[in-house]
Write an enzyme that holds these catalytic residues in place. Structure first.
Site, PDB file in Angstrom:
ATOM      1  N   ASP A  85      76.697  68.680 106.791  1.00 57.12           N
ATOM      2  CA  ASP A  85      76.858  67.517 105.924  1.00 57.12           C
ATOM      3  C   ASP A  85      76.717  67.975 104.476  1.00 57.12           C
ATOM      4  O   ASP A  85      75.649  68.433 104.064  1.00 57.12           O
ATOM      5  CB  ASP A  85      75.787  66.478 106.302  1.00 57.12           C
ATOM      6  CG  ASP A  85      76.029  65.126 105.667  1.00 57.12           C
ATOM      7  OD1 ASP A  85      76.728  65.063 104.636  1.00 57.12           O
ATOM      8  OD2 ASP A  85      75.496  64.128 106.187  1.00 57.12           O
ATOM      9  N   ASP A  96      80.579  62.692  99.829  1.00 57.43           N
ATOM     10  CA  ASP A  96      79.615  62.929 100.904  1.00 57.43           C
ATOM     11  C   ASP A  96      80.447  63.065 102.187  1.00 57.43           C
ATOM     12  O   ASP A  96      81.165  62.130 102.556  1.00 57.43           O
ATOM     13  CB  ASP A  96      78.678  61.710 100.950  1.00 57.43           C
ATOM     14  CG  ASP A  96      77.594  61.793 101.991  1.00 57.43           C
ATOM     15  OD1 ASP A  96      77.508  62.804 102.712  1.00 57.43           O
ATOM     16  OD2 ASP A  96      76.818  60.804 102.095  1.00 57.43           O
ATOM     17  N   HIS A 158      77.508  54.154 103.683  1.00 62.34           N
ATOM     18  CA  HIS A 158      76.866  53.554 102.510  1.00 62.34           C
ATOM     19  C   HIS A 158      77.773  53.617 101.301  1.00 62.34           C
ATOM     20  O   HIS A 158      78.598  54.527 101.175  1.00 62.34           O
ATOM     21  CB  HIS A 158      75.571  54.315 102.201  1.00 62.34           C
ATOM     22  CG  HIS A 158      75.756  55.811 102.217  1.00 62.34           C
ATOM     23  ND1 HIS A 158      76.037  56.526 101.096  1.00 62.34           N
ATOM     24  CD2 HIS A 158      75.763  56.711 103.243  1.00 62.34           C
ATOM     25  CE1 HIS A 158      76.189  57.805 101.417  1.00 62.34           C
ATOM     26  NE2 HIS A 158      76.044  57.948 102.727  1.00 62.34           N
ATOM     27  N   HIS A 166      73.015  56.433  98.024  1.00 63.75           N
ATOM     28  CA  HIS A 166      72.941  55.268  98.908  1.00 63.75           C
ATOM     29  C   HIS A 166      72.818  54.038  98.024  1.00 63.75           C
ATOM     30  O   HIS A 166      71.732  53.577  97.722  1.00 63.75           O
ATOM     31  CB  HIS A 166      71.766  55.381  99.885  1.00 63.75           C
ATOM     32  CG  HIS A 166      71.926  56.540 100.826  1.00 63.75           C
ATOM     33  ND1 HIS A 166      71.221  57.703 100.698  1.00 63.75           N
ATOM     34  CD2 HIS A 166      72.734  56.711 101.884  1.00 63.75           C
ATOM     35  CE1 HIS A 166      71.593  58.555 101.654  1.00 63.75           C
ATOM     36  NE2 HIS A 166      72.510  57.982 102.384  1.00 63.75           N
ATOM     37  N   GLU A 190      80.213  57.107 108.050  1.00 60.72           N
ATOM     38  CA  GLU A 190      79.678  58.225 108.833  1.00 60.72           C
ATOM     39  C   GLU A 190      79.223  57.840 110.231  1.00 60.72           C
ATOM     40  O   GLU A 190      78.050  57.615 110.470  1.00 60.72           O
ATOM     41  CB  GLU A 190      78.565  58.949 108.087  1.00 60.72           C
ATOM     42  CG  GLU A 190      77.445  58.112 107.526  1.00 60.72           C
ATOM     43  CD  GLU A 190      76.443  58.978 106.753  1.00 60.72           C
ATOM     44  OE1 GLU A 190      76.054  60.046 107.256  1.00 60.72           O
ATOM     45  OE2 GLU A 190      76.048  58.572 105.653  1.00 60.72           O
ATOM     46  N   GLU A 287      81.973  62.421 108.798  1.00 64.23           N
ATOM     47  CA  GLU A 287      81.798  61.607 107.582  1.00 64.23           C
ATOM     48  C   GLU A 287      82.839  61.961 106.534  1.00 64.23           C
ATOM     49  O   GLU A 287      83.248  63.117 106.408  1.00 64.23           O
ATOM     50  CB  GLU A 287      80.396  61.849 106.991  1.00 64.23           C
ATOM     51  CG  GLU A 287      80.122  61.020 105.732  1.00 64.23           C
ATOM     52  CD  GLU A 287      78.691  61.151 105.217  1.00 64.23           C
ATOM     53  OE1 GLU A 287      78.035  62.158 105.523  1.00 64.23           O
ATOM     54  OE2 GLU A 287      78.258  60.227 104.495  1.00 64.23           O
TER      55      GLU A 287
HETATM   56 MN    MN Z   1      76.388  62.895 104.487  1.00 68.23          MN
HETATM   57 MN    MN Z   2      76.232  59.781 103.838  1.00 69.10          MN
END
Ligand code: MN
Ligand code: MN
Length: 306
Positions: A85, A96, A158, A166, A190, A287
């Protein structure tokens, strides 16, 4: 959305895509996680990006928030399921993104479940669509594969905003929530799939922290030193404990650990403990970060099928 901001999200996505390629090439059984983390974070900088958060390298029943410690000896195993990630930002505009590698090839349904769920979610995302429908689609895509697979219900996508990873609104991985997407929204989606209970709990270890905005205090000189460094370098986005060991070589590792404990007690730091699957199930994750456009969305990183 202003053209300039839009371009920064796209640029962050382009860099993240290249970093993902390097990560996939270098992640092999026998490789130390610490070495892989340094390569991933180093490549981000080399390509002109900034690190939005420490790379998460969570294995098997760890769902998220594992990043190597400064002296980490963990080696990737032959049968591991590894989530990579990555967070890249340009002037605070974050991409992200994550994918999962199944080294044994025995968990292809698990990997496919989160990837297919992400693909379905991205296909669905456009103005007027409720996040509840996206959550439902994610859940359906994962569950229809059988094998006891289910989404992780207490992990969510998010909103992302400048220097906010977030930023409020969530995109659930089950039929839940209530927000209607609008043009210009930027979200990380995600899906997490598991053959366990479908829930995560806090583990014992914490490697990632976020500064809360409290003034620097503390009884010990090391606490002040660590606190001041955090305010100077990591005031806005999450950081890894191992980065402090690199930045403050003059401090003993023990002193840094004590300082971090004191800073947590003073509410100076928010901890992100490693998240473990409650039923000790294996976990996969896919994600990406999207920008909602007039009639759909732009996906800033590719969806990895395997
Ligand atoms: Mn992530
Ligand atoms: Mn994330």
């Amino acid at each position: 959305m202003e053209k300039e901001i839009f371009e920064k999200y796209i640029k962050a996505g382009e860099i993240a895509t290249k970093v993902q390629e390097l990560a996939r090439k270098n992640a092999k059984p026998g490789k130390k996680l610490l070495e892989l983390a340094n390569e991933i974070e180093g490549k981000t900088i080399e390509l002109g990006g900034e690190i939005a958060f420490p790379v998460n390298l969570s294995i098997n029943t760890q769902a998220a928030h594992y990043t190597p410690s400064f002296d980490d000896e963990t080696v990737i195993g032959e049968k591991d399921v590894l989530k990579i990630d990555i967070g890249v930002h340009i002037d605070g505009y974050v991409c992200d993104c994550a994918f999962t590698i199944d080294f044994s090839g025995e968990n292809s349904k698990l990997i496919e479940a989160s990837s297919a769920a992400l693909e379905a979610a991205v296909t669905l995302a456009k103005p007027g669509v409720n996040v509840r429908e996206i959550g439902k689609t994610i859940q359906t895509e994962i569950e229809k594969r059988g094998n006891g697979l289910k989404p992780v219900s207490n992990l969510c996508g998010h909103r992302v905003d400048q220097f906010h990873l977030h930023a409020g609104t969530s995109i659930p991985n089950v039929e839940s929530g209530n927000y209607v997407l609008e043009e210009g929204d930027t979200f990380a989606i995600e899906p997490f799939a598991t053959n366990g209970k479908g829930e995560v709990v806090d583990g014992d270890q914490t490697e990632i922290f976020l500064y809360t905005g409290e003034p620097v205090r503390g009884r010990l000189p090391a606490t002040k030193k660590v606190g001041e460094l955090i305010v100077e370098k990591y005031a806005e986005l999450p950081f890894a404990q191992r980065w402090l060991h690199r930045d403050l070589p003059e401090l003993q590792p023990f002193s840094i650990n004590v300082a971090l404990r004191e800073l947590q007690l003073l509410n100076f730091l928010h901890p992100y403990p490693v998240l473990m699957e409650k039923g000790k199930g294996l976990v996969s994750q896919a994600e990406t970060t999207i920008i909602v456009t007039k009639d759909g969305c732009i996906n800033t990183t590719p969806i990895h099928r395997t």
